[in-house]
Write a protein that holds these residues in place. Sequence first.
Motif: not given
Length: 153
Positions: A72-81, A18-19
Amino acid sequence: MEINFFKPNVTHIKKMQEVVKEEVDNGTILLRTEDEMANTIRSYTVVEVDGEIAGFTALHIHSARLSEVRSLVVSKKFRGLSLGKKLVESCIEEGKNLGLNQILSLTYQKEFFEKLGFDEIEKEQIPEHKIWADCIRCKYFPKCDEIAMVYDL
């Protein structure tokens, strides 16, 4: 905010898919089936934020010398961390612990990987026969516009 990095098990695969779905749909990450992910589940590292899967990556071993940062993926909701950075750093550390020589990345994010110490190479320089079995499954094959980068361990 509680951030937790861990090695997933097969029960995490559906949430991981899903992510990554949006990136798979737009062609920036290659589709991995549930069975493929289950087969390689030990290669993945997942990051959760407050109990929610925020991203993941895999360190895929091609040979005793070469490995690859994959998916490699980071959900848009958690980017910037800095979660993507920490995921790649976990691959680098794992590669060192395994005695590997080099980590490859095929990416559209050149600057991101440069900041982590990766150097651009020509795709023709990719050691061994890495990816051609994967590449043929990509919607952009054979006109690949990804950038090949390596990190020497």
